[in-house]
Design an enzyme around this catalytic site. Structure first.
Site, short mmCIF file in Angstrom:
data_model
loop_
_atom_site.label_atom_id
_atom_site.label_comp_id
_atom_site.label_asym_id
_atom_site.label_seq_id
_atom_site.Cartn_x
_atom_site.Cartn_y
_atom_site.Cartn_z
N VAL A 77 -35.79 42.90 39.28
CA VAL A 77 -36.78 42.66 38.35
C VAL A 77 -36.24 42.31 37.25
CG1 VAL A 77 -38.55 44.24 37.51
CG2 VAL A 77 -37.70 44.85 39.85
N GLU A 109 -14.87 63.63 37.27
CA GLU A 109 -14.76 63.57 38.47
C GLU A 109 -13.73 62.15 38.82
OE1 GLU A 109 -18.90 63.43 40.25
OE2 GLU A 109 -18.47 65.29 41.00
N GLY A 148 -32.77 53.59 44.37
CA GLY A 148 -31.56 54.49 44.09
C GLY A 148 -32.18 55.84 44.60
N LYS A 170 -32.36 45.14 43.86
CA LYS A 170 -31.43 43.92 43.71
C LYS A 170 -30.55 43.75 44.83
CE LYS A 170 -29.65 44.88 39.34
NZ LYS A 170 -28.64 45.21 38.33
C1 LIG Z 1 -19.71 58.54 39.47
C2 LIG Z 1 -20.97 59.29 39.18
C3 LIG Z 1 -21.00 60.75 39.71
C4 LIG Z 1 -22.25 61.53 39.69
N1 LIG Z 1 -22.24 62.67 40.22
C5 LIG Z 1 -23.62 63.30 40.16
C6 LIG Z 1 -23.68 64.59 41.02
O1 LIG Z 1 -22.72 64.85 41.56
N2 LIG Z 1 -24.78 65.21 41.19
C7 LIG Z 1 -25.93 64.62 40.73
O2 LIG Z 1 -26.98 65.17 40.65
N3 LIG Z 1 -25.91 63.51 39.94
C8 LIG Z 1 -24.87 62.75 39.69
N4 LIG Z 1 -24.66 61.64 39.11
C9 LIG Z 1 -26.00 61.11 38.54
C10 LIG Z 1 -27.02 60.51 39.40
O3 LIG Z 1 -26.06 59.45 40.22
C11 LIG Z 1 -27.98 59.74 38.83
O4 LIG Z 1 -28.65 60.59 37.98
C12 LIG Z 1 -28.93 59.02 39.89
O5 LIG Z 1 -28.21 58.14 40.74
C13 LIG Z 1 -30.20 58.67 39.39
O6 LIG Z 1 -31.12 58.16 40.12
P1 LIG Z 1 -32.15 56.72 39.88
O7 LIG Z 1 -32.87 56.96 40.97
O8 LIG Z 1 -32.86 56.97 38.58
O9 LIG Z 1 -31.20 55.66 39.78
P2 LIG Z 1 -29.95 55.06 40.77
O10 LIG Z 1 -29.57 55.95 41.91
O11 LIG Z 1 -29.17 54.47 39.75
O12 LIG Z 1 -30.58 53.59 41.31
C14 LIG Z 1 -31.40 52.66 40.62
C15 LIG Z 1 -31.64 51.41 41.38
O13 LIG Z 1 -32.14 50.35 40.94
C16 LIG Z 1 -31.71 49.41 41.32
N5 LIG Z 1 -31.84 48.35 40.13
C17 LIG Z 1 -31.26 48.52 39.05
N6 LIG Z 1 -31.90 47.39 38.22
C18 LIG Z 1 -32.63 46.62 38.90
C19 LIG Z 1 -33.39 45.37 38.79
N7 LIG Z 1 -33.42 44.93 37.52
N8 LIG Z 1 -34.01 45.01 39.88
C20 LIG Z 1 -33.93 45.67 40.96
N9 LIG Z 1 -33.37 46.66 41.32
C21 LIG Z 1 -32.46 47.37 40.24
C22 LIG Z 1 -30.17 49.63 41.65
O14 LIG Z 1 -29.48 48.70 42.18
C23 LIG Z 1 -30.25 50.89 42.35
O15 LIG Z 1 -30.48 50.62 43.66
C24 LIG Z 1 -23.41 60.84 39.12
C25 LIG Z 1 -23.43 59.52 38.65
C26 LIG Z 1 -22.29 58.72 38.75
C27 LIG Z 1 -22.27 57.36 38.06
#
Ligand SMILES: Cc1cc2nc3c(=O)[nH]c(=O)nc-3n(C[C@H](O)[C@H](O)[C@H](O)COP(=O)(O)OP(=O)(O)OC[C@H]3O[C@@H](n4cnc5c(N)ncnc54)[C@H](O)[C@@H]3O)c2cc1C
Length: 396
Positions: free
Chosen positions: A82, A170, A13, A39
């Protein structure tokens, strides 16, 4: 450690992919083996997901092949899920095998927080991934088709969105834009459609500037959204939702956006968590585990006022920069950097051509804010994939 150190990154992510991209730039040849596990074989742009969920954009625009973002000569990509983290053994269990690590980066994102509300897990949908938004989009369209066969079932045309935080707001903005198109396609009177946005807190967009919140609510009300603020959902059932006021809203579509918690595997691994998230130290590591970094929605970073920052893509990306720097520093035995969040502003879209935001200390709204939202999106595409990705996936 005489052999080459192994770095394993869980999740591609915002946190995971930016860490991987930074590491491939900063590490020298044979300085570390880096493995990225995800994943799916694509990275999804979570901040765009409200659009394909409502059907105002194609899900393809919200995902990018991971192999297009990383250099396979420098990063090994493993497409797998994972299932367990074993910090004592320095191992990660995948659906297809096991990985050993010297350094671990956890960026597995969040999971919906249901606050124990009965029925939410079973009957509500969540905007979390490409698969989930494809499902929501198809589900919404199907309700219109079903209504044509059973015109007494107004619950098919009643859409309930739980939570009026950023994601909820949104999404209802996009849904309100999509409804007239669907009504036209299915020959349905738009006045039969209801969109409810229900929020337990005393205001929509809690913590955001009150003047901008009022502006956002007026824009959305004019598009046909009905708000029920300071109103908790007491229960979600196969027929709809029951509110704390006793009111029941019959609806075949409940979308829950009311909260996020960390990945369940963190608790299961024995780490101390708060709502499934780990409070990291100022170098982004787990206290007591100096080889494990936690990023994004799985982590908690405290503001100078002592409150956790809300989990956002923005903070995840800034953490990833520091995480990559600190991994390289640890390997080279040099000094680690302290993470300090530098908020660059926040912009929430309200559907086509409308948004609100704060950039620096400036409040923006309307078309200007909508343009700023696009600029932020394009900037992210540029960071992860340069000009080619901006041209391919950018929505101008
Ligand atoms: C609709 C929406 C709009 C948003 N708008 C904004 C915005 O405008 N600005 C902002 O700053 N934030 C926004 N956010 C929040 C932001 O998207 C999240 O805070 C951000 O994506 C978190 O990043 P991350 O790297 O923690 O996880 P994520 O981006 O969620 O990535 C997690 C990754 O881990 C993978 N994964 C999960 N479980 C497993 C597993 N068991 N095995 C292998 N892979 C796995 C997933 O497939 C994914 O690729 C928004 C969220 C949503 C849902």
């Amino acid at each position: 450690m005489s052999r080459i150190p192994r770095i394993v990154i869980l999740g591609a992510g915002y946190g995971g992919i930016v860490t991987a991209i930074r590491l491939q730039k900063e590490l020298n040849y044979n300085e570390a083996d880096v493995t990225l596990v995800n994943k799916h074989d694509y990275h999804y742009i979570t901040t765009h997901l409200h659009m394909p969920a409502a059907g105002t954009d194609n899900p393809e625009n919200a995902r990018v092949s991971i192999l297009k973002l990383i250099d396979e000569f420098k990063i090994d990509f493993v497409k797998s899920t994972v299932v367990q983290i074993r910090p004592q053994e320095k191992k990660v269990i995948l659906e297809e095998g096991t990985l050993s690590y010297d350094y671990l980066v956890i960026g597995l994102g969040g999971e919906p927080e249901t606050f124990g509300i009965p029925g939410l897990k079973e009957y509500a949908m969540n905007i979390r991934s490409i698969n989930s938004v494809r499902f929501i989009r198809e589900h919404i369209e199907y309700q219109f088709a079903k209504f044509k066969r059973e015109p007494s079932r107004t619950d098919y045309l009643t859409f309930v969105v739980g939570g009026a935080g950023f994601t909820g707001i949104e999404f209802v903005g996009e849904l309100a834009d999509r409804i007239p198109e669907l009504c036209k396609e299915f020959d349905i009177d738009p006045s039969l459609v209801n969109i409810y946005n229900i929020e337990a807190a005393p205001t929509a967009l809690p913590g955001f500037d009150p003047e901008l919140v009022e502006y956002a609510m007026n824009v959305l009300k004019n598009k046909g959204v009905t708000f029920k603020i300071a109103t908790a959902i007491k229960e979600c059932t196969p027929e709809g939702v029951v509110l704390a006021t006793g009111e029941e809203i019959k609806s075949a579509t409940i979308i829950w956006t009311g909260g996020i918690r960390g990945n369940h595997m963190l608790e299961e691994a024995g780490f101390e968590t708060m709502r499934g998230r780990i409070k990291v130290d100022d170098t982004l590591r787990i206290p007591g585990h100096e080889n494990i970094y936690v990023l994004g929605d799985c982590s908690i970073v405290m503001s100078p006022e002592g409150r956790p920052y809300p989990p956002t893509a923005q903070i995840s990306m800034q953490q990833a920069e520091v995480c990559a720097h600190n991994l390289v520093a640890q390997i080279r035995n040099s000094e680690l950097q302290k993470f300090e969040y530098k908020p660059k502003g926040t912009v929430a879209s309200l559907g086509r051509g409308e948004a609100i935001g704060i950039v620096g200390s400036r409040k923006i709204k309307g078309g200007v804010a909508a343009v700023m939202k696009k600029v932020i999106d394009l900037r992210y595409l540029y960071i992860i994939g340069g000009i080619p990705l901006v041209l391919k996936k950018g929505r101008f």
